[in-house]
Scaffold this motif. Sequence first.
Motif, short mmCIF file in Angstrom:
data_model
loop_
_atom_site.label_atom_id
_atom_site.label_comp_id
_atom_site.label_asym_id
_atom_site.label_seq_id
_atom_site.Cartn_x
_atom_site.Cartn_y
_atom_site.Cartn_z
N SER A 158 -64.44 77.44 -14.35
CA SER A 158 -64.29 76.29 -13.46
C SER A 158 -65.63 75.63 -13.14
CB SER A 158 -63.61 76.72 -12.15
OG SER A 158 -64.40 77.68 -11.47
N THR A 159 -66.73 76.36 -13.36
CA THR A 159 -68.06 75.84 -13.08
C THR A 159 -68.98 76.13 -14.26
OG1 THR A 159 -67.80 76.21 -10.71
CG2 THR A 159 -70.04 75.94 -11.52
N ASN A 168 -60.01 73.71 -17.08
CA ASN A 168 -60.26 74.38 -15.81
C ASN A 168 -61.54 73.92 -15.12
OD1 ASN A 168 -57.97 76.14 -16.03
ND2 ASN A 168 -59.11 77.33 -17.54
N THR A 177 -64.21 67.13 -10.88
CA THR A 177 -64.38 66.27 -9.71
C THR A 177 -65.80 66.27 -9.17
OG1 THR A 177 -63.66 68.10 -8.28
CG2 THR A 177 -61.98 66.52 -8.97
N ARG A 207 -59.72 68.10 -14.56
CA ARG A 207 -59.93 68.57 -13.19
C ARG A 207 -61.37 68.41 -12.72
NH1 ARG A 207 -56.50 74.30 -13.09
NH2 ARG A 207 -54.48 73.39 -13.68
N THR A 249 -64.09 72.19 -12.92
CA THR A 249 -64.08 71.35 -11.73
C THR A 249 -65.47 70.90 -11.32
OG1 THR A 249 -64.20 73.29 -10.27
CG2 THR A 249 -62.00 72.48 -10.85
#
Length: 552
Positions: free
Chosen positions: A446-447, A472, A497, A495, A474
């Motif tokens: 996610s990162t 995944n 953002t 995703r 973000t």
Amino acid sequence: MKKTLTALAAVLLVLALGISCVLAAVLILPEQFDEHYLAALADKYARLRSLEDERKIIVIGGSSVAFGVNSQMIEENLGLPAVNMGLYGPLGVTIMMDLTRGYVHEGDIVVLAPETDHQTMSMTFNGEAMWECCDSDFTMLFKIRYHNWGEMLGSFWPYAQKKLSAFRTEKIAPDGVYDHDSFNEYGDIVYPRIQPVMEQWYDPDVPIDLDPSIIDDDYLDYLNEYIAWCEKQGASVYFSWPPMDALGIVQEDAESVIAYATYVREHIDCPVISNITDYVMAPGYFYDTNYHVTDRGVIEHTARLIQDLNNVIGDGSLVQIEIPMPAIADNPGASGEPLMPNRDPGSMPLPRGRNTDNAGQFLPGVPDGMPETPDGMLTPDTALTPDTALTPDAAAEPVTTAAPTPTPVPTPEVVGSSRDAEYFLYDAYNEGLMITGVTDEGRELSTLEIPWLIDDQKVVAIGQYAFEGCANLTALYIQPNIVRIMQSAFDGAPRLTEIHIDNDSGANILIPGIGLFDNVPARLRVYVPSSAYGTFFADYFWGNYYDRLVSE
């Protein structure tokens, strides 16, 4: 029923009063954008008005005119004062025409030289950018024609928010080529641009597509109506071309380029005074886009325009202007490879060699004392110095050699983190590496943080569709090692953002001026250091995405 109508009228009155109060408050506030690039429009407009009663030459276009015209050279060679009415493609070129209405009179010469791209060859009008321009001179609002009123009304609130925000915190003062101080009294950009800053010597993200489909029919109608209006005032109108980086042109043969020029000639109602192939110039003349020229490119482009104008308003004699060589030889690229490896060298109208009469256009010359290679072109090692490149006459002047200064000891570069290096795919890019994708393992995260080094090679760029398939992801962290982000780099990460950029200056990261965030989540925000927020906000390229910028 009567009570309902009365209540509705009261509500509308309250809304109107509220809007009027906001409008008045914003307009009364001190200027907040007067140090920005767009503030130069007010100066150009003032110069135009100051010359209302004089015969003059007005050059109209986008940023290629701002970067590519030396008005003093025009004035000295043609004997008429010049007004540089070129500024910013996304603002639109039609507004530049509209601003001249009422100030074009008998004997004036109007040169139309818009960039050869769809944005410029359309009815594009950016209301928010125009509000920022008008922040320095609200009288320009009266020159906005009725078909743009809706855009101006819809753009007022975003402009008001930006102005109020700047007033409450601190006025944004950009630094570099894209600020108000980069212009001279003629409206020309004079910020020193000694060498190209594009790693590939052209901008692949925004290529030049010389296809008639880039020209909108309603734009042609508007252009021809403006031409007719100018001629009714007694002015002469001519069409010329912007300077175009030979490497940036999509077409691979001269026939296609000439076909585009033929289409223009057949559809506009004024003489085309320039040969399009004369304005396809060597990549070494271009600074940071396929239309923005360096100091040397300004002289090259202006000399061509002066000759073309002299052919129609003068005696047609060859104009004697010494032309500095580009920063590189006319054919080799930064790596020494051919600039167009996939093209037949004889198929494209690349700039002609030096020391020729250029088919009667003008007579360039290599300044006295400059060494030449056997083919008449300078090599990178023997290119002109800045002292000889900035003015037409400077090359002939003696240059005083300064006393040698001690060689400074370079400060070792501080290497950043490479903790996520294993999750990326790479390819060679100039003298470093470019991120081309993410591994299967990386797509599960996610990162991600863009690494600094891979096997002692610095990561310097993020390529197209680099994060495609990162379902995944973000949050993305970008360190100061990145100097280039390609078009569509963040597409395919639904995703995403948060993009955190650790860099003190937006100008250090070359990005596409349009479309970079077209296909990303609407909630995506770009977080930048609070100390650099103003620089990003006012940057020529990053400023287009101001609504996604967040200070942290």
